[in-house]
Design a protein around this motif. Structure first.
Motif, PDB file in Angstrom:
ATOM      1  N   UNK A 260     -11.591  60.460  38.870  1.00  0.00           N
ATOM      2  CA  UNK A 260     -10.161  60.321  39.181  1.00  0.00           C
ATOM      3  C   UNK A 260      -9.620  59.039  38.549  1.00  0.00           C
ATOM      4  N   UNK A 261     -10.373  57.938  38.720  1.00  0.00           N
ATOM      5  CA  UNK A 261      -9.933  56.658  38.149  1.00  0.00           C
ATOM      6  C   UNK A 261      -9.823  56.757  36.635  1.00  0.00           C
ATOM      7  N   UNK A 262     -10.760  57.479  36.023  1.00  0.00           N
ATOM      8  CA  UNK A 262     -10.707  57.654  34.564  1.00  0.00           C
ATOM      9  C   UNK A 262      -9.479  58.447  34.133  1.00  0.00           C
ATOM     10  N   UNK A 263      -9.197  59.513  34.879  1.00  0.00           N
ATOM     11  CA  UNK A 263      -8.024  60.345  34.530  1.00  0.00           C
ATOM     12  C   UNK A 263      -6.741  59.521  34.662  1.00  0.00           C
ATOM     13  N   UNK A 264      -6.633  58.790  35.775  1.00  0.00           N
ATOM     14  CA  UNK A 264      -5.435  57.959  35.989  1.00  0.00           C
ATOM     15  C   UNK A 264      -5.351  56.895  34.889  1.00  0.00           C
ATOM     16  N   UNK A 265      -6.481  56.257  34.588  1.00  0.00           N
ATOM     17  CA  UNK A 265      -6.492  55.208  33.565  1.00  0.00           C
ATOM     18  C   UNK A 265      -6.091  55.734  32.203  1.00  0.00           C
ATOM     19  N   UNK A 266      -6.641  56.897  31.840  1.00  0.00           N
ATOM     20  CA  UNK A 266      -6.296  57.469  30.536  1.00  0.00           C
ATOM     21  C   UNK A 266      -4.817  57.833  30.456  1.00  0.00           C
ATOM     22  N   UNK A 267      -4.293  58.401  31.565  1.00  0.00           N
ATOM     23  CA  UNK A 267      -2.880  58.786  31.571  1.00  0.00           C
ATOM     24  C   UNK A 267      -1.986  57.552  31.498  1.00  0.00           C
ATOM     25  N   UNK A 268      -2.356  56.519  32.256  1.00  0.00           N
ATOM     26  CA  UNK A 268      -1.568  55.281  32.243  1.00  0.00           C
ATOM     27  C   UNK A 268      -1.548  54.683  30.833  1.00  0.00           C
ATOM     28  N   UNK A 269      -2.721  54.633  30.182  1.00  0.00           N
ATOM     29  CA  UNK A 269      -2.795  54.045  28.844  1.00  0.00           C
ATOM     30  C   UNK A 269      -1.973  54.864  27.847  1.00  0.00           C
ATOM     31  N   UNK A 270      -2.033  56.204  27.995  1.00  0.00           N
ATOM     32  CA  UNK A 270      -1.295  57.094  27.078  1.00  0.00           C
ATOM     33  C   UNK A 270       0.215  56.871  27.215  1.00  0.00           C
ATOM     34  N   UNK A 271       0.678  56.856  28.472  1.00  0.00           N
ATOM     35  CA  UNK A 271       2.118  56.683  28.720  1.00  0.00           C
ATOM     36  C   UNK A 271       2.567  55.303  28.253  1.00  0.00           C
ATOM     37  N   UNK A 272       1.741  54.319  28.542  1.00  0.00           N
ATOM     38  CA  UNK A 272       2.099  52.953  28.160  1.00  0.00           C
ATOM     39  C   UNK A 272       2.223  52.830  26.635  1.00  0.00           C
ATOM     40  N   UNK A 273       1.313  53.456  25.928  1.00  0.00           N
ATOM     41  CA  UNK A 273       1.372  53.392  24.465  1.00  0.00           C
ATOM     42  C   UNK A 273       2.645  54.069  23.949  1.00  0.00           C
ATOM     43  N   UNK A 274       2.946  55.256  24.502  1.00  0.00           N
ATOM     44  CA  UNK A 274       4.157  55.993  24.091  1.00  0.00           C
ATOM     45  C   UNK A 274       5.415  55.162  24.307  1.00  0.00           C
ATOM     46  N   UNK A 275       5.545  54.663  25.550  1.00  0.00           N
ATOM     47  CA  UNK A 275       6.764  53.917  25.883  1.00  0.00           C
ATOM     48  C   UNK A 275       6.771  52.587  25.141  1.00  0.00           C
ATOM     49  N   UNK A 276       5.579  51.997  24.992  1.00  0.00           N
ATOM     50  CA  UNK A 276       5.489  50.726  24.275  1.00  0.00           C
ATOM     51  C   UNK A 276       5.990  50.847  22.847  1.00  0.00           C
ATOM     52  N   UNK A 277       5.685  51.977  22.202  1.00  0.00           N
ATOM     53  CA  UNK A 277       6.159  52.177  20.821  1.00  0.00           C
ATOM     54  C   UNK A 277       7.677  52.203  20.754  1.00  0.00           C
ATOM     55  N   UNK A 278       8.290  52.880  21.740  1.00  0.00           N
ATOM     56  CA  UNK A 278       9.756  52.926  21.766  1.00  0.00           C
ATOM     57  C   UNK A 278      10.334  51.532  21.968  1.00  0.00           C
ATOM     58  N   UNK A 279       9.670  50.753  22.818  1.00  0.00           N
ATOM     59  CA  UNK A 279      10.238  49.452  23.181  1.00  0.00           C
ATOM     60  C   UNK A 279       9.952  48.376  22.145  1.00  0.00           C
ATOM     61  N   UNK A 280       8.898  48.572  21.363  1.00  0.00           N
ATOM     62  CA  UNK A 280       8.534  47.508  20.425  1.00  0.00           C
ATOM     63  C   UNK A 280       9.639  47.311  19.392  1.00  0.00           C
ATOM     64  N   UNK A 281      10.398  48.376  19.120  1.00  0.00           N
ATOM     65  CA  UNK A 281      11.526  48.244  18.192  1.00  0.00           C
ATOM     66  C   UNK A 281      12.529  47.212  18.712  1.00  0.00           C
ATOM     67  N   UNK A 282      12.619  47.101  20.034  1.00  0.00           N
ATOM     68  CA  UNK A 282      13.534  46.111  20.637  1.00  0.00           C
ATOM     69  C   UNK A 282      12.794  44.817  20.968  1.00  0.00           C
ATOM     70  N   UNK A 283      11.570  44.693  20.465  1.00  0.00           N
ATOM     71  CA  UNK A 283      10.742  43.520  20.781  1.00  0.00           C
ATOM     72  C   UNK A 283      10.563  43.346  22.282  1.00  0.00           C
ATOM     73  N   UNK A 284      10.542  44.455  22.992  1.00  0.00           N
ATOM     74  CA  UNK A 284      10.253  44.408  24.421  1.00  0.00           C
ATOM     75  C   UNK A 284       8.924  45.113  24.655  1.00  0.00           C
ATOM     76  N   UNK A 285       8.404  44.960  25.860  1.00  0.00           N
ATOM     77  CA  UNK A 285       7.158  45.651  26.156  1.00  0.00           C
ATOM     78  C   UNK A 285       7.238  46.248  27.551  1.00  0.00           C
TER      79      UNK A 285
END
Lengths: 241, 241
Positions: free
Chosen positions: A87-112
């Motif tokens: 369960x922890x692995x599934x949650x961790x993988x999902x969190x990392x995936x979402x964070x990477x996706x959203x992080x890419x959108x935000x990096x254009x604004x130099x935000x994280x």
């Protein structure tokens, strides 16, 4: 900001979260940060979240989608995963995936955007486990030596936990400890706020055995907070230098 | 890291600093972070420092050079400045200047160096004043509403100060309060460490009226720390949920 704390005790697990979110000091809202998933008697999972609301909401939403997907298996659904470690692995993988996706959108604004989570759970026949999931998806687990985990604004509320929480602390004392830990945090950090969500998962019950929302102005919480202030002041007075 | 705290009370000022510096966890040293400058009965100034050691040492060294320069006047020497407000300005300007210089050297390595300071002082006929100097050289001052200032790792030690320190707190209670505040910080952050330096400046004495170095293993400090732990645990036990 946020403050969430989870305790792993011999008698069970005790979890507490606040509900305040803010985008700047002038934009404050109330959002639940504690999410429970149960098949009573078979499996209980409680997730608490801190960090960017867009990351945590999307992660929880996708975990739910996977749970509801009839084709999901133990690799994708936290309600079918063979162990709480998985369960922890599934949650961790999902969190990392979402964070990477959203992080890419935000990096254009130099935000994280980043987030951390606490995952507590037990399945029938298994052990109770309590994990802290980092933004990158890796995690650590509470142990006998360190039976509590915190996310968000953890510093103000840590001294009381360090002093009183042991694996053999009773569930009742543990509830006091997390509430006093939250009380110290509420006093010092405006971005942590009422109401609070508390949950208790008794050992081997495989379900949430107590659930309580503590609203601003809760009489019992106020009385406890005042009694603690008095105890601290009295203790302080009695100590000699 | 560092923890320094200063209290501005009706009876005087109480100051406490730790002495640990570290460049990474594997390189820990002991450096004094409290510097006193006195012309007894005429003027007393105490400076406490947190942040990059290269910035704080250079700033203090240059302040000393200016003091020893026979041509220095009230614009450059903190021992000749007409008011403690002016002292804060001189310290702030020097800190900002040194920080900019060192910052330029470090920016090539994409690193930064920064520091904050607490300045406490009184000159004959003037008021006691307590300032927190920011890395940019600007500053804030302690007041009746907020009679204490902290630099460095301030969070663990703040709840006790919030609860017990008022302008009418006695010097003795104030010493207890800062030592307990430090005790909570020492327990939670390894990068804050013994020995400690404590100084008391009684109102209108215009000199340091008490100075004490508390070494690791100090019997009195240990006893006070244990008494406080006991008081907290007893208080915790007595509170009902």
């Amino acid at each position: 900001m946020t403050y969430c704390v989870g305790l792993l005790l011999n008698e069970g697990m005790v979890l507490l979260s606040d509900t305040r979110t803010n985008a700047g000091l002038d934009n404050i809202s109330t959002y639940r940060k504690m999410f429970t998933f149960e098949e009573p008697g078979e499996r209980v999972i409680c997730i608490m979240t801190a960090g960017s609301l867009s990351v945590t909401q999307t992660t929880i939403a996708r975990l739910r989608e996977a749970m509801e997907d009839p084709d999901a298996d133990g690799e994708t659904s936290i309600m079918k995963a063979p162990t709480i470690l998985k369960v922890a692995e599934i949650v961790g993988n999902m969190l990392a995936e979402v964070r990477t996706e959203i992080g890419e959108k935000m990096s254009a604004q130099k935000q994280s955007a980043s987030a951390t989570m606490i995952v507590a759970g037990q399945r029938k026949g298994g052990a109770m486990r309590l994990f802290l999931i980092y933004p990158e998806g890796n995690f650590i687990e509470a142990t006998e030596d360190t039976p509590f985990l915190q996310i968000g604004e953890h510093k103000y509320g840590k001294p009381i936990l360090d002093r009183v929480v042991r694996p053999d602390t009773s569930i009742l004392d543990a509830q006091k400890a997390v509430l006093l830990s939250m009380d110290s945090t509420l006093r010092s950090n405006l971005s942590v706020g009422m109401p609070l969500d508390m949950a208790v998962i008794a050992r081997d019950a495989c379900q949430v055995t107590m659930r309580r929302r503590i609203e601003a102005g809760d009489e019992q919480f106020r009385a406890m907070s005042e009694a603690w202030s008095r105890a601290l002041r009295d203790g302080f007075t009695q100590i000699s230098l």
